[in-house]
Each structure stands twice: as C-alpha cells, then as structure tokens.
Design an enzyme around this catalytic site. Structure first.
Site, mmCIF file in Angstrom:
data_model
loop_
_atom_site.group_PDB
_atom_site.id
_atom_site.type_symbol
_atom_site.label_atom_id
_atom_site.label_comp_id
_atom_site.label_asym_id
_atom_site.label_seq_id
_atom_site.Cartn_x
_atom_site.Cartn_y
_atom_site.Cartn_z
ATOM 1 N N VAL A 52 -45.965 47.932 -21.088
ATOM 2 C CA VAL A 52 -45.885 47.365 -22.429
ATOM 3 C C VAL A 52 -46.463 45.952 -22.413
ATOM 4 C CG1 VAL A 52 -44.339 46.579 -24.255
ATOM 5 C CG2 VAL A 52 -43.895 48.747 -23.086
ATOM 6 N N GLU A 147 -27.384 38.908 0.722
ATOM 7 C CA GLU A 147 -27.333 40.284 1.210
ATOM 8 C C GLU A 147 -28.338 40.518 2.335
ATOM 9 O OE1 GLU A 147 -26.053 42.500 -2.991
ATOM 10 O OE2 GLU A 147 -28.155 42.216 -2.476
ATOM 11 N N ASP A 285 -31.978 41.580 -16.521
ATOM 12 C CA ASP A 285 -32.462 40.324 -15.954
ATOM 13 C C ASP A 285 -33.370 39.557 -16.908
ATOM 14 O OD1 ASP A 285 -31.082 40.823 -13.668
ATOM 15 O OD2 ASP A 285 -32.792 41.564 -12.518
ATOM 16 N N ALA A 296 -25.888 42.993 -10.961
ATOM 17 C CA ALA A 296 -25.936 44.366 -11.463
ATOM 18 C C ALA A 296 -24.938 44.605 -12.599
ATOM 19 C CB ALA A 296 -25.668 45.346 -10.317
ATOM 20 N N GLN A 297 -23.734 44.062 -12.462
ATOM 21 C CA GLN A 297 -22.727 44.345 -13.488
ATOM 22 C C GLN A 297 -23.121 43.812 -14.857
ATOM 23 O OE1 GLN A 297 -20.115 46.283 -13.692
ATOM 24 N NE2 GLN A 297 -20.637 47.012 -11.659
#
Length: 316
Positions: A52, A147, A285, A296-297
C-alpha cells in the site's frame, strides 16, 4: 461484513519470536504461516498481496502495488496496522554491519551471522580474532534487544556447550548496549531492574548510558555519558535501538492533521481512530497511545478493539 486484507508479504509474522529464529531455536515457518492458510475458513475475507503506497481519506480508497500492477480498493472502515521498521537515527550505513530484526529475512541473516561467528572462531588460531568473533553486541535494551541478548547467552552457555573442539562456546561474550540509563524503559524501573539482573545472571554485560556513534565490519565505537569514546571489537552486531513507523502515517497526517510522534507513529484518539475520521483506525506498532509500550499485547488488544468498534457500529 466483507473484509479485505492487503499486505506486502504472503505470511502472517509473529514478530516477538523473531529472536528465536535468529538463534536457531525455532524454524521460520513456525512463526510465519501463510496468511491465506490462516484465513481460508473465513469465507468473507479476501487476501490481496500488495504494498500500500497511497491512502485517500476523502474518497475512501486504498491503492496498492504488486510489481507493475496497481490495485485500488474502496473501504467503509479502515484499520491500518502497517507496523514499523528499524531506525538507525540517520546512520543508515550501520545496517550493513548491524542488521535489525523486523522481518523473517532479517532473522535468517542474523542466524547466519551468529552461528557463522562460532564456526569462524573454530577455524581460527589467532586469539585476538577469536575474541572478536566470540564477542556479540546487541544495540538497544528494549524488548527485542533484551530477548536476543539473553537467547545468545543461553545458546552459547547451554545449547552449543561441548559441540566444538577448538573453542569453548561458553566463553562467548554478550554485550547489551543502550544510550538510555535503564533496561526496558517503557516497562518501568521495577521490571527493567529485574530484567537487567536476570541478564547479568546469565552472563550478559549490560552497558547503559552508552551511545553507539560508529559501526564497521570489525566493531563499533561507543560514546560514554562523559563524552569519552571507546571501541568494542566485534564481528557480529545486532541493531535493535530504534524504530521508524510506516510512512503511511505521514500520509494520514497530511490529510487529517493527526499528530505524529518523533518515530512517525500516529497519535490516535482514545478509541484508536484519527481526528475527523471515526472509521479510520491505527493499531499496532504504527500507533502511539498514552501508556501503551510497543509490545505484542498492545498490538493484539489494539487490533481487537478496533475490530469490535466496527462490529458494534454495524450492529447499531
């Protein structure tokens, strides 16, 4: 309700597990199933492949491109979840030496570099070269950096232990750098301190107030809080220090007057819509919400909230 999903990839990517692909813990297919397969039972959903590049809020049309083919898709309600990419804060040349981790391709590239560093060290007889090869630097102490640094440390200390003959993988050095004074700043000092202690317990060297000012093939230069600089010799570097939201946010700002933050994320209304356009939502995001960290949540809940808002309006 008819739903059209337009995406520039053919897979649905669960980004929070990219670091496990980068360290060889999981295969890429486990976190990136084909979108059409995921949605094949949703008969009211059409999936279109395309990038897009234009959003027309006045005429309610989204325009996408696939190779040379241009497709215009009208909409009644629009949910934008185009995400964010890596930001090098104007130093894009760093990308060659310290790739980010936002896509499957990035993760696979990093897996080759991380495991390749151990393999090169196994072949080397030069102690200085071995030290450089077995020094892994992760730039950015946000969720991704934390992480990945922890996973590299665990991999070298446990997974690869005893698998080489000329080197000891448990002697690998893992460094986590950040210009900020804390680990995981958006999550608050309690969780940040706990994460830092856990990383240090795993052998990760956490170096804060350390700004990376240069990166090359053999290492990087760090500027300390007092203005002094030092160099870290490392062949394998990973960049997770910043993000830049999709440029589609700028289009929304130009057409609607919505405000963007410094990373280009769209500052939405409390219901995740943009000012003056109650049927246009920005989630994930690409969205900047008060008190919502880029995890993520926040993305999952935002997408669900926007979908529920559209369904409730249709019921009314």
């Amino acid at each position: 309700v008819d739903v059209t999903l337009i995406a520039r990839t053919t897979h649905h990517l669960f980004q929070p597990m990219l670091y496990q692909v980068a360290t060889g813990i999981v295969a890429e297919g486990e976190i990136a199933p084909a979108t059409r397969v995921v949605l094949r039972k949703q008969r009211n959903v059409q999936v279109l492949l395309g990038d897009v590049f234009k959003i027309d809020l006045e005429n309610n049309v989204v325009t996408s491109r696939l190779l040379e083919r241009i497709t215009e898709t009208p909409f009644d309600s629009l949910i934008l979840a185009a995400g964010a990419d890596q930001s090098y804060f104007g130093n894009d040349r760093f990308a060659e030496y310290a790739p980010g981790m936002k896509t499957i391709d990035h993760a696979l590239e990093l897996r080759g570099r991380i495991l390749g560093a151990f393999e090169q060290a196994e072949l080397s007889d030069d102690p200085a070269e071995r030290e450089k090869l077995l020094t892994f630097v992760v730039v950015g102490a946000g969720p991704t950096g934390v992480e990945l640094a922890g996973q590299i440390a665990e991999m070298s200390d446990k997974t690869l232990k005893g698998t080489f003959r000329n080197i000891d993988p448990t002697q690998a050095r893992v460094i986590l750098l950040d210009a900020a004074p804390a680990v995981l700043p958006p999550f608050g000092p309690k969780l940040g301190t706990k994460a830092q202690k856990r990383l240090e317990g795993m052998g990760v060297e956490v170096q804060l107030n350390a700004m990376v000012v240069d990166v090359d093939y053999d290492g990087l230069v760090v500027k300390e809080k007092d203005g002094s600089t030092r160099r870290i010799a490392s062949q394998c570097k990973v960049w997770s220090a910043g993000v830049q939201a999709s440029p589609l946010g700028k289009q929304l700002a130009e057409q609607s007057g919505v405000e963007l933050d410094r990373a280009g994320r769209v500052k939405v209304n409390p219901d995740l819509s943009i000012p003056g356009h109650p049927d246009v939502f920005v989630v994930g995001d690409m969205m900047a919400g008060d008190g919502v960290p880029g995890g993520a949540q926040g993305a999952i809940q935002g997408g669900r909230y926007a979908a529920d808002a559209i369904k409730n309006e249709l019921k009314g």
